[in-house]
Motif scaffolding. Structure first.
Motif, PDB file in Angstrom:
ATOM      1  N   SER A  91      14.573   0.112  -7.899  1.00  0.00           N
ATOM      2  CA  SER A  91      15.355  -0.999  -8.420  1.00  0.00           C
ATOM      3  C   SER A  91      15.488  -2.115  -7.398  1.00  0.00           C
ATOM      4  O   SER A  91      15.890  -3.233  -7.730  1.00  0.00           O
ATOM      5  CB  SER A  91      16.755  -0.506  -8.812  1.00  0.00           C
ATOM      6  OG  SER A  91      17.431   0.040  -7.682  1.00  0.00           O
ATOM      7  N   MET A  92      15.113  -1.823  -6.147  1.00  0.00           N
ATOM      8  CA  MET A  92      15.239  -2.810  -5.084  1.00  0.00           C
ATOM      9  C   MET A  92      14.098  -3.832  -5.095  1.00  0.00           C
ATOM     10  O   MET A  92      14.249  -4.952  -4.619  1.00  0.00           O
ATOM     11  CB  MET A  92      15.262  -2.112  -3.716  1.00  0.00           C
ATOM     12  CG  MET A  92      16.409  -1.129  -3.543  1.00  0.00           C
ATOM     13  SD  MET A  92      18.001  -1.957  -3.492  1.00  0.00           S
ATOM     14  CE  MET A  92      17.935  -2.713  -1.866  1.00  0.00           C
ATOM     15  N   VAL A  93      12.931  -3.426  -5.623  1.00  0.00           N
ATOM     16  CA  VAL A  93      11.749  -4.283  -5.618  1.00  0.00           C
ATOM     17  C   VAL A  93      11.116  -4.234  -7.000  1.00  0.00           C
ATOM     18  O   VAL A  93      10.872  -3.148  -7.536  1.00  0.00           O
ATOM     19  CB  VAL A  93      10.723  -3.827  -4.559  1.00  0.00           C
ATOM     20  CG1 VAL A  93       9.541  -4.785  -4.519  1.00  0.00           C
ATOM     21  CG2 VAL A  93      11.370  -3.716  -3.188  1.00  0.00           C
ATOM     22  N   PRO A  94      10.795  -5.374  -7.618  1.00  0.00           N
ATOM     23  CA  PRO A  94      10.242  -5.354  -8.980  1.00  0.00           C
ATOM     24  C   PRO A  94       8.873  -4.689  -9.046  1.00  0.00           C
ATOM     25  O   PRO A  94       8.030  -4.853  -8.153  1.00  0.00           O
ATOM     26  CB  PRO A  94      10.117  -6.849  -9.324  1.00  0.00           C
ATOM     27  CG  PRO A  94      11.008  -7.556  -8.372  1.00  0.00           C
ATOM     28  CD  PRO A  94      11.020  -6.746  -7.119  1.00  0.00           C
ATOM     29  N   ASP A  95       8.638  -3.929 -10.123  1.00  0.00           N
ATOM     30  CA  ASP A  95       7.313  -3.339 -10.351  1.00  0.00           C
ATOM     31  C   ASP A  95       6.238  -4.416 -10.477  1.00  0.00           C
ATOM     32  O   ASP A  95       5.062  -4.168 -10.185  1.00  0.00           O
ATOM     33  CB  ASP A  95       7.325  -2.494 -11.630  1.00  0.00           C
ATOM     34  CG  ASP A  95       7.999  -1.137 -11.425  1.00  0.00           C
ATOM     35  OD1 ASP A  95       8.293  -0.784 -10.262  1.00  0.00           O
ATOM     36  OD2 ASP A  95       8.228  -0.436 -12.428  1.00  0.00           O
ATOM     37  N   GLU A  96       6.638  -5.607 -10.915  1.00  0.00           N
ATOM     38  CA  GLU A  96       5.675  -6.703 -11.050  1.00  0.00           C
ATOM     39  C   GLU A  96       5.029  -7.060  -9.704  1.00  0.00           C
ATOM     40  O   GLU A  96       3.958  -7.658  -9.663  1.00  0.00           O
ATOM     41  CB  GLU A  96       6.365  -7.938 -11.628  1.00  0.00           C
ATOM     42  CG  GLU A  96       6.707  -7.842 -13.101  1.00  0.00           C
ATOM     43  CD  GLU A  96       8.032  -7.116 -13.348  1.00  0.00           C
ATOM     44  OE1 GLU A  96       8.485  -7.105 -14.510  1.00  0.00           O
ATOM     45  OE2 GLU A  96       8.624  -6.562 -12.385  1.00  0.00           O
ATOM     46  N   LEU A  97       5.689  -6.675  -8.608  1.00  0.00           N
ATOM     47  CA  LEU A  97       5.125  -6.912  -7.289  1.00  0.00           C
ATOM     48  C   LEU A  97       4.362  -5.704  -6.758  1.00  0.00           C
ATOM     49  O   LEU A  97       3.328  -5.854  -6.113  1.00  0.00           O
ATOM     50  CB  LEU A  97       6.243  -7.277  -6.301  1.00  0.00           C
ATOM     51  CG  LEU A  97       5.827  -7.485  -4.838  1.00  0.00           C
ATOM     52  CD1 LEU A  97       4.841  -8.643  -4.726  1.00  0.00           C
ATOM     53  CD2 LEU A  97       7.051  -7.747  -3.966  1.00  0.00           C
ATOM     54  N   THR A  98       4.845  -4.515  -7.041  1.00  0.00           N
ATOM     55  CA  THR A  98       4.330  -3.328  -6.351  1.00  0.00           C
ATOM     56  C   THR A  98       3.265  -2.543  -7.114  1.00  0.00           C
ATOM     57  O   THR A  98       2.465  -1.835  -6.498  1.00  0.00           O
ATOM     58  CB  THR A  98       5.488  -2.368  -6.031  1.00  0.00           C
ATOM     59  OG1 THR A  98       6.138  -1.986  -7.260  1.00  0.00           O
ATOM     60  CG2 THR A  98       6.507  -3.026  -5.108  1.00  0.00           C
ATOM     61  N   ALA A  99       3.226  -2.644  -8.444  1.00  0.00           N
ATOM     62  CA  ALA A  99       2.388  -1.735  -9.229  1.00  0.00           C
ATOM     63  C   ALA A  99       0.903  -1.871  -8.914  1.00  0.00           C
ATOM     64  O   ALA A  99       0.154  -0.880  -8.972  1.00  0.00           O
ATOM     65  CB  ALA A  99       2.635  -1.947 -10.721  1.00  0.00           C
ATOM     66  N   TYR A 100       0.449  -3.053  -8.564  1.00  0.00           N
ATOM     67  CA  TYR A 100      -0.998  -3.275  -8.475  1.00  0.00           C
ATOM     68  C   TYR A 100      -1.654  -2.609  -7.269  1.00  0.00           C
ATOM     69  O   TYR A 100      -2.878  -2.523  -7.198  1.00  0.00           O
ATOM     70  CB  TYR A 100      -1.305  -4.771  -8.488  1.00  0.00           C
ATOM     71  CG  TYR A 100      -1.187  -5.495  -7.162  1.00  0.00           C
ATOM     72  CD1 TYR A 100      -2.308  -5.723  -6.355  1.00  0.00           C
ATOM     73  CD2 TYR A 100       0.043  -5.981  -6.711  1.00  0.00           C
ATOM     74  CE1 TYR A 100      -2.212  -6.410  -5.152  1.00  0.00           C
ATOM     75  CE2 TYR A 100       0.146  -6.666  -5.519  1.00  0.00           C
ATOM     76  CZ  TYR A 100      -0.981  -6.878  -4.743  1.00  0.00           C
ATOM     77  OH  TYR A 100      -0.881  -7.559  -3.554  1.00  0.00           O
ATOM     78  N   ILE A 101      -0.862  -2.135  -6.280  1.00  0.00           N
ATOM     79  CA  ILE A 101      -1.494  -1.570  -5.088  1.00  0.00           C
ATOM     80  C   ILE A 101      -1.748  -0.065  -5.200  1.00  0.00           C
ATOM     81  O   ILE A 101      -2.153   0.561  -4.222  1.00  0.00           O
ATOM     82  CB  ILE A 101      -0.664  -1.852  -3.816  1.00  0.00           C
ATOM     83  CG1 ILE A 101       0.651  -1.042  -3.832  1.00  0.00           C
ATOM     84  CG2 ILE A 101      -0.409  -3.333  -3.649  1.00  0.00           C
ATOM     85  CD1 ILE A 101       1.259  -0.906  -2.460  1.00  0.00           C
ATOM     86  N   LYS A 102      -1.560   0.520  -6.392  1.00  0.00           N
ATOM     87  CA  LYS A 102      -1.706   1.968  -6.520  1.00  0.00           C
ATOM     88  C   LYS A 102      -3.116   2.445  -6.183  1.00  0.00           C
ATOM     89  O   LYS A 102      -3.309   3.597  -5.769  1.00  0.00           O
ATOM     90  CB  LYS A 102      -1.303   2.425  -7.916  1.00  0.00           C
ATOM     91  CG  LYS A 102      -2.154   1.848  -9.050  1.00  0.00           C
ATOM     92  CD  LYS A 102      -1.626   2.287 -10.407  1.00  0.00           C
ATOM     93  CE  LYS A 102      -2.435   1.660 -11.541  1.00  0.00           C
ATOM     94  NZ  LYS A 102      -1.903   2.060 -12.874  1.00  0.00           N
ATOM     95  N   ASN A 103      -4.120   1.586  -6.339  1.00  0.00           N
ATOM     96  CA  ASN A 103      -5.502   1.961  -6.024  1.00  0.00           C
ATOM     97  C   ASN A 103      -5.962   1.419  -4.667  1.00  0.00           C
ATOM     98  O   ASN A 103      -7.159   1.422  -4.360  1.00  0.00           O
ATOM     99  CB  ASN A 103      -6.450   1.468  -7.117  1.00  0.00           C
ATOM    100  CG  ASN A 103      -6.197   2.174  -8.446  1.00  0.00           C
ATOM    101  OD1 ASN A 103      -5.950   3.376  -8.486  1.00  0.00           O
ATOM    102  ND2 ASN A 103      -6.259   1.413  -9.535  1.00  0.00           N
ATOM    103  N   ARG A 104      -5.014   0.945  -3.868  1.00  0.00           N
ATOM    104  CA  ARG A 104      -5.340   0.415  -2.545  1.00  0.00           C
ATOM    105  C   ARG A 104      -5.620   1.562  -1.576  1.00  0.00           C
ATOM    106  O   ARG A 104      -4.869   2.522  -1.500  1.00  0.00           O
ATOM    107  CB  ARG A 104      -4.165  -0.430  -2.036  1.00  0.00           C
ATOM    108  CG  ARG A 104      -4.310  -0.990  -0.629  1.00  0.00           C
ATOM    109  CD  ARG A 104      -3.034  -1.747  -0.264  1.00  0.00           C
ATOM    110  NE  ARG A 104      -3.083  -2.347   1.057  1.00  0.00           N
ATOM    111  CZ  ARG A 104      -2.694  -1.725   2.164  1.00  0.00           C
ATOM    112  NH1 ARG A 104      -2.220  -0.496   2.115  1.00  0.00           N
ATOM    113  NH2 ARG A 104      -2.764  -2.352   3.334  1.00  0.00           N
ATOM    114  N   HIS A 105      -6.704   1.423  -0.804  1.00  0.00           N
ATOM    115  CA  HIS A 105      -7.067   2.469   0.163  1.00  0.00           C
ATOM    116  C   HIS A 105      -7.415   1.809   1.492  1.00  0.00           C
ATOM    117  O   HIS A 105      -8.570   1.466   1.766  1.00  0.00           O
ATOM    118  CB  HIS A 105      -8.256   3.285  -0.343  1.00  0.00           C
ATOM    119  CG  HIS A 105      -8.012   3.968  -1.653  1.00  0.00           C
ATOM    120  ND1 HIS A 105      -7.165   5.048  -1.799  1.00  0.00           N
ATOM    121  CD2 HIS A 105      -8.478   3.678  -2.897  1.00  0.00           C
ATOM    122  CE1 HIS A 105      -7.146   5.425  -3.064  1.00  0.00           C
ATOM    123  NE2 HIS A 105      -7.925   4.606  -3.760  1.00  0.00           N
TER     124      HIS A 105
END
Length: 332
Positions: free
Chosen positions: A243-257
């Motif tokens: 709840s501290m950081v919006p998913d709109e910012l964080t979700a896209y890095i799930k495939n980051r390596h």
């Protein structure tokens, strides 16, 4: 709305100076550069040449950090440029990403960053400051003025920007996230007894003017990877869904390596293939000039005072000129 140009200080430095001169002729009021001593040439040396060959442009790093230079050296450098060229510098500062990590160090803590903001500003403006327990004042500074703008993404950093900084730098141009973060900065300023309206809001992102959207995306996809470094830090601290950081910012890095800094901030960066088109479109300004104008008007309505164009792609001159002839006149 003001406009800035952001460049890396790749050699030759004369080309950086030339592009900044071109930007000023096109109505840009700010000239920014990266600050990472291992990856690029020393920006403060180049600032002296930019200032010498322009008349009104304000220059500074986007961003420096409290760890690669001692604070009195940073303050003295800004103060020297201001004394030579008339208070035309601005200090963009953050925790430090590439400059620290490439040298094998961790980014600075927010506590250290907050202390550095106060010390650098005080010293550069001629006031005494406490440096490592010692009172220090630069005696030759008489009429110095150094605004200090802080880059931030996470809730604690946004709060610090609101509490201490003269300006807030947000390195992405997504309207939803801009609104969320500007509100957080201004709320923190108000809680600290400051005037929220006194904090300048600067959004910085790649802009590519042209009709070939697929090509523009590929030229600017690196930006999602650069932002992803900071987002990864937030996910490590707050969790994947917080709840501290919006998913709109964080979700896209799930495939980051991982991330290879040897390609940092460059078109074709192989470490950014995880960044989807949707993020490139949200974070950047792409397409014909009228598309840029519409998004910039939206950002201006959200309280953004300056848009700084990251020009790390194959159409730097064309984008600078298109902004000068078609975009800036519609927003200023």
């Amino acid at each position: 709305m003001d406009f800035g140009l952001v460049l890396q200080t790749d050699p030759p430095a004369s080309q950086v100076v030339g592009l900044m001169r071109r930007a000023e002729r096109n109505g840009f009021r700010y000239g920014w550069t990266f600050d990472s001593a291992v990856l690029w040439q020393e920006p403060f040396v180049i600032y002296s040449q930019i200032l010498e060959h322009t008349t009104k442009l304000h220059v500074g790093p986007m961003v420096t950090n409290p760890g690669t230079r001692t604070w009195e050296v940073t303050a003295s450098t800004f103060a020297t440029l201001n004394d030579m060229f008339g208070n035309r510098t601005i200090c963009g500062i953050g925790r430090g990403d590439s400059a620290m990590r490439v040298a094998g160090r961790k980014p600075n803590t927010l506590a250290r960053l907050g202390e550095a903001i106060d010390v650098i500003r005080d010293l550069a403006e001629g006031r005494e400051a406490d440096v490592d327990g010692n009172p220090v004042r630069i005696p030759w500074v008489k009429d110095g003025k150094l605004p200090v703008w802080m880059a931030a993404y996470g809730p604690k950093a946004l709060a610090l920007a609101g509490q201490k900084a003269d300006g807030f730098i947000l390195q992405l141009a997504d309207p939803f996230l801009t609104e969320w973060m500007v509100r957080a900065v201004r709320e923190a300023a108000e809680e600290a007894g400051r005037d929220p309206a006194s904090i300048t809001i600067c959004v910085a992102a790649p802009a590519y003017v042209g009709d070939n959207l697929a090509h523009a995306r590929d030229q600017c996809r690196w930006f999602g990877g650069m932002v992803g470094n900071h987002v990864a830090d937030l996910v490590a601290r707050y969790g994947e869904h917080s709840s501290m950081v919006p998913d709109e910012l964080t979700a896209y890095i799930k495939n980051r390596h991982g991330y290879d800094y040897s390609h940092h901030g460059r078109a074709g960066n192989p470490s950014t293939d995880f960044v989807p088109d949707e993020i490139v479109d949200r974070f950047c300004l792409l397409g014909p000039a009228e598309t840029h104008i519409a998004k910039l008007r939206h950002l201006r309505d959200l309280g953004v005072d300056q848009f700084a164009v990251y020009a790390m792609h194959d159409n730097r001159e064309g984008t600078i000129d298109a902004y000068g002839s078609e975009v800036i006149p519609m927003l200023t």
